[in-house]
Design a protein around this motif. Structure first.
Motif, PDB file in Angstrom:
ATOM      1  N   ASN A 175     -56.059  28.333 -36.739  1.00  0.00           N
ATOM      2  CA  ASN A 175     -55.996  26.969 -36.059  1.00  0.00           C
ATOM      3  C   ASN A 175     -56.180  26.217 -36.580  1.00  0.00           C
ATOM      4  O   ASN A 175     -56.128  26.020 -37.916  1.00  0.00           O
ATOM      5  CB  ASN A 175     -57.103  27.459 -35.557  1.00  0.00           C
ATOM      6  CG  ASN A 175     -58.321  27.901 -34.357  1.00  0.00           C
ATOM      7  OD1 ASN A 175     -57.335  28.845 -33.828  1.00  0.00           O
ATOM      8  ND2 ASN A 175     -59.313  28.184 -34.203  1.00  0.00           N
ATOM      9  N   VAL A 176     -54.804  25.106 -36.265  1.00  0.00           N
ATOM     10  CA  VAL A 176     -54.689  23.532 -36.290  1.00  0.00           C
ATOM     11  C   VAL A 176     -55.123  22.427 -36.059  1.00  0.00           C
ATOM     12  O   VAL A 176     -55.761  22.819 -33.981  1.00  0.00           O
ATOM     13  CB  VAL A 176     -53.317  23.917 -35.862  1.00  0.00           C
ATOM     14  CG1 VAL A 176     -52.357  22.538 -37.057  1.00  0.00           C
ATOM     15  CG2 VAL A 176     -52.506  25.133 -36.979  1.00  0.00           C
ATOM     16  N   TYR A 177     -56.107  21.656 -36.603  1.00  0.00           N
ATOM     17  CA  TYR A 177     -56.754  20.188 -35.771  1.00  0.00           C
ATOM     18  C   TYR A 177     -55.407  19.709 -35.143  1.00  0.00           C
ATOM     19  O   TYR A 177     -55.197  19.323 -36.561  1.00  0.00           O
ATOM     20  CB  TYR A 177     -58.054  20.440 -36.827  1.00  0.00           C
ATOM     21  CG  TYR A 177     -58.920  18.757 -36.139  1.00  0.00           C
ATOM     22  CD1 TYR A 177     -58.941  18.791 -34.933  1.00  0.00           C
ATOM     23  CD2 TYR A 177     -58.679  17.454 -36.912  1.00  0.00           C
ATOM     24  CE1 TYR A 177     -59.886  17.839 -34.937  1.00  0.00           C
ATOM     25  CE2 TYR A 177     -58.624  16.737 -36.430  1.00  0.00           C
ATOM     26  CZ  TYR A 177     -59.590  16.096 -35.017  1.00  0.00           C
ATOM     27  OH  TYR A 177     -60.089  15.162 -35.081  1.00  0.00           O
ATOM     28  N   LEU A 178     -55.858  19.752 -34.675  1.00  0.00           N
ATOM     29  CA  LEU A 178     -55.015  17.943 -34.070  1.00  0.00           C
ATOM     30  C   LEU A 178     -55.708  16.600 -33.389  1.00  0.00           C
ATOM     31  O   LEU A 178     -56.456  17.442 -32.835  1.00  0.00           O
ATOM     32  CB  LEU A 178     -53.576  18.364 -32.836  1.00  0.00           C
ATOM     33  CG  LEU A 178     -52.114  18.403 -33.526  1.00  0.00           C
ATOM     34  CD1 LEU A 178     -52.217  20.233 -33.988  1.00  0.00           C
ATOM     35  CD2 LEU A 178     -51.396  19.182 -31.865  1.00  0.00           C
ATOM     36  N   THR A 179     -55.008  15.665 -33.818  1.00  0.00           N
ATOM     37  CA  THR A 179     -56.630  14.462 -33.177  1.00  0.00           C
ATOM     38  C   THR A 179     -56.198  15.065 -31.348  1.00  0.00           C
ATOM     39  O   THR A 179     -54.805  15.103 -31.006  1.00  0.00           O
ATOM     40  CB  THR A 179     -56.173  13.307 -33.616  1.00  0.00           C
ATOM     41  OG1 THR A 179     -54.867  12.431 -33.287  1.00  0.00           O
ATOM     42  CG2 THR A 179     -56.443  13.066 -35.276  1.00  0.00           C
ATOM     43  N   SER A 180     -57.298  14.179 -30.691  1.00  0.00           N
ATOM     44  CA  SER A 180     -57.260  13.683 -29.261  1.00  0.00           C
ATOM     45  C   SER A 180     -55.753  13.336 -28.904  1.00  0.00           C
ATOM     46  O   SER A 180     -54.235  13.686 -28.069  1.00  0.00           O
ATOM     47  CB  SER A 180     -58.219  12.950 -28.784  1.00  0.00           C
ATOM     48  OG  SER A 180     -57.255  12.929 -27.902  1.00  0.00           O
ATOM     49  N   ASN A 181     -55.359  12.114 -29.492  1.00  0.00           N
ATOM     50  CA  ASN A 181     -53.830  11.198 -29.369  1.00  0.00           C
ATOM     51  C   ASN A 181     -52.565  12.218 -29.661  1.00  0.00           C
ATOM     52  O   ASN A 181     -51.529  11.896 -29.135  1.00  0.00           O
ATOM     53  CB  ASN A 181     -53.740   9.897 -30.317  1.00  0.00           C
ATOM     54  CG  ASN A 181     -54.944   9.079 -29.456  1.00  0.00           C
ATOM     55  OD1 ASN A 181     -54.808   9.048 -28.307  1.00  0.00           O
ATOM     56  ND2 ASN A 181     -54.746   8.137 -30.424  1.00  0.00           N
ATOM     57  N   GLU A 182     -52.652  12.825 -31.040  1.00  0.00           N
ATOM     58  CA  GLU A 182     -52.038  14.276 -31.819  1.00  0.00           C
ATOM     59  C   GLU A 182     -51.290  15.159 -30.456  1.00  0.00           C
ATOM     60  O   GLU A 182     -49.712  15.391 -30.198  1.00  0.00           O
ATOM     61  CB  GLU A 182     -52.147  14.922 -32.582  1.00  0.00           C
ATOM     62  CG  GLU A 182     -51.823  13.767 -33.735  1.00  0.00           C
ATOM     63  CD  GLU A 182     -52.578  13.831 -34.718  1.00  0.00           C
ATOM     64  OE1 GLU A 182     -52.899  12.985 -36.594  1.00  0.00           O
ATOM     65  OE2 GLU A 182     -53.227  15.291 -35.146  1.00  0.00           O
ATOM     66  N   PHE A 183     -52.680  15.598 -30.662  1.00  0.00           N
ATOM     67  CA  PHE A 183     -52.171  16.598 -29.241  1.00  0.00           C
ATOM     68  C   PHE A 183     -51.758  16.203 -27.600  1.00  0.00           C
ATOM     69  O   PHE A 183     -50.757  17.008 -26.918  1.00  0.00           O
ATOM     70  CB  PHE A 183     -54.047  17.274 -27.988  1.00  0.00           C
ATOM     71  CG  PHE A 183     -53.448  18.962 -27.497  1.00  0.00           C
ATOM     72  CD1 PHE A 183     -53.841  19.651 -28.350  1.00  0.00           C
ATOM     73  CD2 PHE A 183     -54.110  18.332 -26.253  1.00  0.00           C
ATOM     74  CE1 PHE A 183     -53.246  21.101 -27.856  1.00  0.00           C
ATOM     75  CE2 PHE A 183     -53.613  19.691 -25.181  1.00  0.00           C
ATOM     76  CZ  PHE A 183     -53.715  20.904 -26.099  1.00  0.00           C
ATOM     77  N   LYS A 184     -52.182  14.980 -27.068  1.00  0.00           N
ATOM     78  CA  LYS A 184     -51.490  14.347 -26.504  1.00  0.00           C
ATOM     79  C   LYS A 184     -50.323  14.499 -26.130  1.00  0.00           C
ATOM     80  O   LYS A 184     -49.154  14.186 -25.408  1.00  0.00           O
ATOM     81  CB  LYS A 184     -52.229  12.832 -25.930  1.00  0.00           C
ATOM     82  CG  LYS A 184     -53.511  12.991 -25.358  1.00  0.00           C
ATOM     83  CD  LYS A 184     -54.110  11.777 -25.147  1.00  0.00           C
ATOM     84  CE  LYS A 184     -55.586  11.742 -24.141  1.00  0.00           C
ATOM     85  NZ  LYS A 184     -56.428  10.450 -24.636  1.00  0.00           N
ATOM     86  N   ILE A 185     -49.593  13.882 -27.536  1.00  0.00           N
ATOM     87  CA  ILE A 185     -48.132  13.715 -27.330  1.00  0.00           C
ATOM     88  C   ILE A 185     -47.290  15.450 -27.410  1.00  0.00           C
ATOM     89  O   ILE A 185     -46.790  15.219 -26.959  1.00  0.00           O
ATOM     90  CB  ILE A 185     -47.963  12.713 -29.157  1.00  0.00           C
ATOM     91  CG1 ILE A 185     -48.040  11.745 -29.137  1.00  0.00           C
ATOM     92  CG2 ILE A 185     -46.392  13.531 -29.709  1.00  0.00           C
ATOM     93  CD1 ILE A 185     -47.604  10.058 -28.367  1.00  0.00           C
ATOM     94  N   LEU A 186     -48.160  15.960 -28.182  1.00  0.00           N
ATOM     95  CA  LEU A 186     -47.300  17.397 -28.193  1.00  0.00           C
ATOM     96  C   LEU A 186     -47.026  18.252 -26.990  1.00  0.00           C
ATOM     97  O   LEU A 186     -46.764  18.629 -25.970  1.00  0.00           O
ATOM     98  CB  LEU A 186     -48.114  18.742 -29.129  1.00  0.00           C
ATOM     99  CG  LEU A 186     -47.904  19.657 -29.345  1.00  0.00           C
ATOM    100  CD1 LEU A 186     -46.220  20.137 -29.618  1.00  0.00           C
ATOM    101  CD2 LEU A 186     -49.000  21.075 -30.387  1.00  0.00           C
ATOM    102  N   SER A 187     -48.745  17.646 -25.698  1.00  0.00           N
ATOM    103  CA  SER A 187     -48.471  18.398 -24.658  1.00  0.00           C
ATOM    104  C   SER A 187     -47.240  17.811 -24.245  1.00  0.00           C
ATOM    105  O   SER A 187     -47.111  17.994 -22.758  1.00  0.00           O
ATOM    106  CB  SER A 187     -49.697  18.460 -24.223  1.00  0.00           C
ATOM    107  OG  SER A 187     -50.487  17.097 -23.742  1.00  0.00           O
ATOM    108  N   SER A 188     -47.884  16.372 -24.099  1.00  0.00           N
ATOM    109  CA  SER A 188     -46.390  15.635 -22.860  1.00  0.00           C
ATOM    110  C   SER A 188     -44.566  16.725 -23.799  1.00  0.00           C
ATOM    111  O   SER A 188     -44.253  15.957 -22.557  1.00  0.00           O
ATOM    112  CB  SER A 188     -46.771  14.189 -23.434  1.00  0.00           C
ATOM    113  OG  SER A 188     -47.607  13.496 -23.133  1.00  0.00           O
ATOM    114  N   LEU A 189     -44.585  15.947 -24.052  1.00  0.00           N
ATOM    115  CA  LEU A 189     -43.078  16.822 -24.645  1.00  0.00           C
ATOM    116  C   LEU A 189     -43.538  18.424 -24.702  1.00  0.00           C
ATOM    117  O   LEU A 189     -42.097  18.745 -24.175  1.00  0.00           O
ATOM    118  CB  LEU A 189     -43.132  16.842 -26.154  1.00  0.00           C
ATOM    119  CG  LEU A 189     -42.827  15.705 -27.389  1.00  0.00           C
ATOM    120  CD1 LEU A 189     -42.996  15.953 -28.997  1.00  0.00           C
ATOM    121  CD2 LEU A 189     -41.331  15.153 -27.470  1.00  0.00           C
TER     122      LEU A 189
END
Length: 231
Positions: A154-168
Motif C-alpha cells: 500500500n502507498v499512502y497518497l493524500t486526498s489531493n495527490e489521489f485526485k491528481i493521479l485519478s484525473s490523469l
C-alpha cells in the motif's frame, strides 16, 4: 463507478465540450463523436459503459444509431434532444433509450442522470472493474476505494495527490495542462496557483515511481503539462 467510459455523441461543439468537461471532472473517461457514423464506429471498437446520444446528428440520425446499437447491445443510452413533445420522448424510449433529456439542460443534472443509470445498469458487475493494474501488477489503483499499491504494498497518497493521479487516469496517454488538471481534480473555483500541480506531481512520483527522476508513469511533456504513460 468512476473510470467508466462514456461515449458522448453531439454535433454542437460547444455543448459537446461542456458535457465532456463535466464528466471528466467526475472521474469518467470520455470519448466523443460528432456524427452518427463515427458513433457507431467507436461503439464497435471501444469498450463503452454508457452513451449520451443526441438525436439530430449528421450522416446517421440518433434514432438510427440507437436502433442499430440496440440490435446487439443493452448498453445504457441517454438521449439528448431539442425535441420536447411527449410523443418524441415516448418514441425515443420505445426504440431503446434508457433516459431522455431535453435541451437546454443542466450539465449537473446530466451528470446525475449518468451516475444513476450506471448504478442501475452495473449493480451486479464485477467490483474489480474499477481496479486498474499496470505493468503486470507493479502499480495498482483502486479508484472507488482510493487505494494505491506499488509492488503489492500500500502507498499512502493524500486526498489531493489521489485526485491528481485519478484525473490523469481518466485518459491515459493524453497530455493535460496544469490548468486542466486543476479543473478536473479540484473544480473551477480552486484558487491555488497552477504551479502547485508540480509539487503534487513530485510527491506522487516519489511514491509510485522506481526512479522519480526518470518516471515511467507520470510523464512531463515540456511546455505543455503531464500525462500518464504507464500502459
Amino acid at each position: 463507478m468512476k473510470n467508466r467510459k462514456i461515449l458522448v455523441v453531439e454535433d454542437e461543439k460547444n455543448i459537446l465540450e461542456v458535457i465532456e468537461a463535466y464528466l471528466l471532472k467526475e472521474g469518467f473517461r470520455v470519448i466523443t463523436a460528432e456524427d452518427g457514423e463515427m458513433a457507431l464506429e467507436l461503439f464497435k471498437t471501444e469498450k463503452i459503459h454508457l452513451i449520451v446520444l443526441d438525436l439530430m446528428l449528421p450522416k446517421i440520425s440518433g434514432e438510427e444509431v440507437c436502433t442499430t446499437i440496440r440490435a446487439t447491445s443493452d448498453i445504457p443510452i441517454i438521449m439528448l434532444t431539442a425535441k420536447v413533445d411527449e410523443d418524441d420522448k415516448i418514441e425515443g424510449l420505445t426504440i431503446g433509450a434508457d433516459d431522455y433529456i431535453t435541451k437546454p439542460f443542466s450539465p449537473r443534472e446530466l451528470v446525475s442522470r449518468v451516475k444513476a443509470l450506471l448504478r442501475r445498469s452495473y449493480r451486479d458487475s464485477n467490483p474489480l472493474a474499477e481496479k486498474l493494474v499496470f505493468n503486470d501488477g507493479d502499480l495498482e489503483v483502486d479508484i472507488d476505494k482510493m487505494i494505491v499499491r506499488k509492488k503489492g504494498e500500500n502507498v499512502y497518497l493524500t486526498s489531493n495527490e489521489f485526485k491528481i493521479l485519478s484525473s490523469l487516469l481518466t485518459r491515459p496517454g493524453q497530455v493535460f495542462s496544469r490548468e486542466q488538471l486543476i479543473e478536473l481534480a479540484f473544480g473551477y473555483d480552486y484558487d491555488g496557483f497552477d504551479r502547485t500541480i508540480d509539487t503534487y506531481i513530485k510527491n506522487i512520483r516519489q511514491k509510485i515511481e522506481d526512479n522519480p527522476k526518470s518516471p515511467n508513469y507520470i510523464i512531463t511533456v515540456y511546455g505543455v503539462g503531464y500525462k500518464f504513460g504507464g500502459m
